[in-house]
Design an enzyme around this catalytic site. Sequence first.
Site, PDB file in Angstrom:
ATOM      1  N   ASP A   1      -2.471  63.483 -65.137  1.00 24.28           N
ATOM      2  CA  ASP A   1      -1.877  62.697 -64.396  1.00 24.28           C
ATOM      3  C   ASP A   1      -3.939  62.964 -63.222  1.00 24.28           C
ATOM      4  OD1 ASP A   1      -1.502  61.207 -66.426  1.00 24.28           O
ATOM      5  OD2 ASP A   1       0.328  60.246 -64.887  1.00 24.28           O
TER       6      ASP A   1
ATOM      7  N   ASP B   1     -25.100  57.169 -29.437  1.00 27.28           N
ATOM      8  CA  ASP B   1     -24.997  58.328 -29.134  1.00 27.28           C
ATOM      9  C   ASP B   1     -25.020  58.766 -27.808  1.00 27.28           C
ATOM     10  OD1 ASP B   1     -26.993  57.197 -27.604  1.00 27.28           O
ATOM     11  OD2 ASP B   1     -28.775  58.442 -28.787  1.00 27.28           O
TER      12      ASP B   1
ATOM     13  N   ASP C   1     -26.349  50.440 -31.542  1.00 30.29           N
ATOM     14  CA  ASP C   1     -27.041  50.725 -30.069  1.00 30.29           C
ATOM     15  C   ASP C   1     -28.959  50.860 -30.383  1.00 30.29           C
ATOM     16  OD1 ASP C   1     -27.791  51.114 -27.638  1.00 30.29           O
ATOM     17  OD2 ASP C   1     -26.893  53.862 -27.845  1.00 30.29           O
TER      18      ASP C   1
ATOM     19  N   GLU D   1       4.699  60.075 -57.492  1.00 31.77           N
ATOM     20  CA  GLU D   1       4.372  61.639 -56.696  1.00 31.77           C
ATOM     21  C   GLU D   1       2.604  62.166 -56.011  1.00 31.77           C
ATOM     22  OE1 GLU D   1       8.291  61.297 -58.378  1.00 31.77           O
ATOM     23  OE2 GLU D   1       5.832  61.086 -58.882  1.00 31.77           O
TER      24      GLU D   1
ATOM     25  N   VAL E   1      12.623  58.688 -59.099  1.00 29.17           N
ATOM     26  CA  VAL E   1      11.235  59.569 -58.656  1.00 29.17           C
ATOM     27  C   VAL E   1      10.283  59.038 -59.894  1.00 29.17           C
ATOM     28  CG1 VAL E   1      10.489  62.062 -59.372  1.00 29.17           C
ATOM     29  CG2 VAL E   1      12.439  61.643 -58.415  1.00 29.17           C
ATOM     30  N   ALA E   2      10.666  58.724 -61.455  1.00 26.94           N
ATOM     31  CA  ALA E   2       9.990  57.614 -61.714  1.00 26.94           C
ATOM     32  C   ALA E   2       8.579  57.069 -61.507  1.00 26.94           C
ATOM     33  CB  ALA E   2      10.855  57.233 -63.141  1.00 26.94           C
TER      34      ALA E   2
ATOM     35  N   ASN F   1       4.029  54.779 -64.405  1.00 28.43           N
ATOM     36  CA  ASN F   1       4.789  54.390 -63.743  1.00 28.43           C
ATOM     37  C   ASN F   1       5.686  53.971 -65.241  1.00 28.43           C
ATOM     38  OD1 ASN F   1       4.072  56.580 -61.928  1.00 28.43           O
ATOM     39  ND2 ASN F   1       5.000  55.247 -60.664  1.00 28.43           N
TER      40      ASN F   1
END
Length: 947
Positions: A768, A669, A367, A325, A320-321, A735
């Site tokens: 964060d 267009d 165009d 996430e 998880v670190a 992290n």
Amino acid sequence: MSPEPARQARIALHEGGPPTGVTTTAPPDRRNTSVSTIPAGAVPEVLAVLGSSPRGLTSAEAATRLHRHGPNELPRIGRGQVCRRLIAQFTDLFAVVLLVASAITFVAYWLGRPRDPATLQLALAILGVVLLNASIGFSQEYSAERTAESLQAMVPHTCRVLRDGEHCKLSARDLVPGDVVILEAGDAVPADCRLVEVQDAAVNNAALTGESDPVVRVAAPVPSGPPLQARNCVFMGTDLVAGTAKGVVFATGTVTEFGRIFRLTAAAPRQQTPLQRQVTIMARRVAGLALATGAALFAIRVPSGQPFVDTFVFSLGVMVALVPEGLPATLSVSLAIGVRRMARRHALVKQLLAVEALGSTSVICTDKTGTLTQAEMTVVQVWAQGASHAVSGVGYAPVGQITDAGPVRELLRAAALCSNARLVPPTGRNSWRVLGDTTEGALLVAARKAGLDPTQEEAETPRVAEHPFDSARKLMSTVHRDSDSRFLAYAKGAPLELLARCDAIDHNGRKTPLADAARTEVAAAADGMAGQGLRVLAVARRRVAGPRPSLEDVESQLTLLGLVGMYDPPRPEVRDAVDACRRAGIRIIMVTGDHPLTAEAVARRVGIVRDSAPAVVTGTQMDALDDSGLDTLLAGSSQLLLCRVSPEHKLRVVTALQRRGEVVAVTGDGANDAPALKHADIGVAMGASGTDVAREAAVMVLLDDSFASITTAVGLGRSVYRNIRKFLIYLFSHNIAELVPILAATFAGFPLVPITAVQILAIDLGSDVLPALALGAEPMEPDVMNNPPRPRQERLFSPAVMGRVLFLGGIQALGVCAVFFWHIHASGIPYADFTKRDPVYREAITMVQAGIVVSQFFNALAVRTDRQSVFRTGLLTNPWLLVAGCFGIGLMAAISYAPPLQAVFHTAPLAPADWAVLTALGAVLLVAEELRKWALRRRRTSPKGES
């Protein structure tokens, strides 16, 4: 041709090829997805081929064919796409890793004896993160693919047909091959029809070809050629702008030319943006590293005698670190900020990742009509009596002046009388517009600028006869009765054609013989106008004997009144936008269905072409090139115009440019632009004048139809990419600060983790996200459009970015490791005696979490710039960043002091001295980063494209 062979013969005009063979009596089955062939021959043969008659089909036969071919409509996109988009939010690699982690945590909770509520909290928290990211991503990214519905909306709902010999009105979806359709000016064409009767009919094919000039229709057989050039046919999605016509349906639904574009659009895949590719690569590597590290630590700790379930949870904390996430949510919301900024600049972006892709655009395929120009023909010059008269004003609004209008009033009066268009005043939200031929509309506007009222002139000089325009003679003429009941004929058309039929020229109202010198002067004036890229018309008149003179009498012995030069004016802001693209290293290629000379003239006016001899290539010439030859063409000339191109040509050009590594934006267009718009990296449609199908196929819509908005959007896109790098450095650096203490504790033999998985989630999502969003909202830097686009293969995590992540993350990691082990050692308790409930341990892990949060506050200030000192930029220039940082610290204080949160996160209250130490560590990080920037400035080197 006898009836039976006629019934068997159907000659394909598609691709200009030879006859495709014999078909059955009945039209081709609707399920065949190839474009239907056009029945050739005279009207009786066409009706025989299609099994119809001048009285139309019988009701019984129509019902049978409706059952066989199906409704005259385009398929609708299934609702399953919405479900697929939602499911896709959970198949993202980050989401998969977190879902696996949540599942493992649930298993660990059920296997644990006794069951630890903290483990269940962790499992639910991770699952909540996945749901939060998915909901944010789905709500921000969802842009319904309604291309089919938009195409269907362009098909008229009702039409007039002959059934059983009687006129009737029925739903357009009930049309079948063989039905005889009745059309009048203003009607939308409900299916592909071969015309059998025509009265002064003209059709606007803009939805299919992109060009708005009305094209005259005939009922007679025409030579083989591409379907859209068959002058005896009208096609679904177009509209009749003049006259009346009857046509027999030969193709419905997806078998039509409109259906062909639908299939091209549906088949064209969405291209991944450069950021999508980089995020995918990053997610794969981070997920692999997280899983590998967690598995390795699990393998190390299990043999040491640690409990199996606890080791599971520990390894999960490591994983998880390493997984950011909050990144998916932060990325989505940050891109959404870019979307809102672009919307304020009249650029509506429907897919978030397209915001960043704009910043890496290296080629714009644009165009002409409606994109670079205003799609409004405007008279800008009138030549009469040997002198040229300038006309001011742009568009259909009759606002402007003619230099010395007296000598040209009669010329413009004649041109207005010899026109079938109507000028419609503003109503509601609609501005001045033209019903009918846009060229004739421009003549009406010029007449008003000369002080004339075309409606009053027509009432005073009523029309009694007309000889419609014909492409063979390139003229149109009308006969009028004046107030003295005498008859005057007026003619307008191609200068050389009309000049050959004149024997006199008007000089101050007097008829003067047209000598050779005068003819040369007129021809030179016409050539001069054409050389300026103007469409030139000549206007003449003569008296005739009666109300019904022959064509030869009307269009001979004419008196030339003069010449009119007009053009579709470029949008005034386009030249500056083109110059900005040039400075930014973006190549512009014009891709248009218009004539090469017209395209080159417009390209020169707006600055796309500056060389004396640009490369001008037509669609026919492109057909002769294989992929290698096309690649050579696209690489060989910096100023390239592709003219008379089809949707397939546009798609092929986009694919070839992408094959060369270009990031391609396509503007358009019309429905004909839709396949290329969808396949391009960035499809840009016109919001005001564009068709629904173009808007739905594109990922960006210009609400003001201004090419200049593209330039602004590119600058904002580049700014977004810079800001993404800033908050990636911010997120990934902490992290490292989360992971290193865990690794240090493992190798030091400490039995517990210095920071729990729940604490990590609190940092990633609570402290964060808001600062990262504030970094994503940094304003656009002034030099952002002075650099070339970054290479398509450039990595999001360049060596410079990774070096900065390691530098900032390493400082944070050293600081939090120091405070953790200092607190543990200061207690004097042996490692083996620590438990989760020990107050010292809870204080230590609170110090780690607070240390990361406080250092990230200083880190957010540090990463705002790459080389320039943050103190020179100004600490208050992004106040939201300070607010977000203070919020994160306040949340951390609540986690430290509030008993309910202490119970969830297993934290303890910190002393003022603890906060002072953590603040000092954060200040060290900022000072170290300022010294790094100072060293970079001293060496005067920087990563390309960074501020």
